[in-house]
Scaffold this active site. Sequence first.
Site, short mmCIF file in Angstrom:
data_model
loop_
_atom_site.label_atom_id
_atom_site.label_comp_id
_atom_site.label_asym_id
_atom_site.label_seq_id
_atom_site.Cartn_x
_atom_site.Cartn_y
_atom_site.Cartn_z
N SER A 141 0.84 -1.19 0.00
CA SER A 141 0.00 0.00 0.00
C SER A 141 0.88 1.25 0.00
O SER A 141 1.73 1.41 -0.89
CB SER A 141 -0.96 -0.05 1.19
OG SER A 141 -2.03 0.83 1.04
N GLU A 235 -9.74 -3.78 -6.23
CA GLU A 235 -9.20 -2.73 -5.36
C GLU A 235 -9.33 -1.35 -5.98
O GLU A 235 -9.24 -1.21 -7.21
CB GLU A 235 -7.71 -2.97 -5.09
CG GLU A 235 -7.35 -4.21 -4.33
CD GLU A 235 -5.89 -4.19 -3.96
OE1 GLU A 235 -5.49 -3.28 -3.23
OE2 GLU A 235 -5.15 -5.08 -4.41
#
Length: 299
Positions: A141, A235
């Site tokens: 991330s 995502e």
Amino acid sequence: MRPILNQYLRLTEKPHMRRARHPEDLRRSFEAKARLFFHAPWSMRLEWGTLAGGDALWTRPRREASNVTILYFHGGGYVFGSPRTHGAMLASLAHRAAAQAVLPCYPLAPEHPFPAAVDHARAVYDACLATGGPVIIGGDSAGGGLALSLLVSLLTDAAPLPAGVFAFSPLTDLTFSGTSIRDNAQSEVILPAERVDEMADMYLAGADPTDPRASPLFGDFTGAPPVWITAGDTEILRDDSRRIVLRMEEQGVSVTYVEERDLPHVWPIFHNTLPEARQTLMALAAWIEAQTGASAPTR
């Protein structure tokens, strides 16, 4: 989504992060969840130490190990997360790769905005190089974005390079221009699309979001070592991976990109419960072995 994740996903930040929360509240919440759900393999020791003047969590095999060091930057939007929240996952990867891994406590926003995290990442990388063995840089991330930003910095300075770089669902574009931010807003089960600008503002504190040290999507990767990236198709950060992979390929970089179907953001962190998470860590360990020439134990 896999039913086995329901217990965790009911407790994720997504529903609650729609309301403003103090960074310390987010940090405490994430730390508590990590203690409940993530456990390191017995075969690995986890020990706190220092690296480049800051705290760092080391995980090392109890028995034989190669001289490979995995330098890993945790996710959390540059605002929360810590080595404690990601140490178990890295211990699992390091076990499979027969390597040691280190997770530094890098400076978090808003107390320490950009470029504090990037500067510290460079310092800990230089310290890892001093050990003499091959270094692999990784992250997830925001930490994946930090790993790739560090790579841009190293290439810009013509500095010694790592043996390879990997990233789980990296945040590579703080302008959030990818279409998946909007297209996957409903299918994303962990990250709240409506809060990404707030996190970015805390981190950037007025800095240019197109600075490659903040958004590696805009960087020059010519001459980079091999890179391995994975992301999920549902995502909101899917396009951050797709586009940086395309950019790297255009610049002649050897890139391995794995896009999985219907898996949550940074699914390898669920290695204790999700078979696909363990499979991803095994595949990555094999890739690390190929880049470093290290021999991993039987998995």
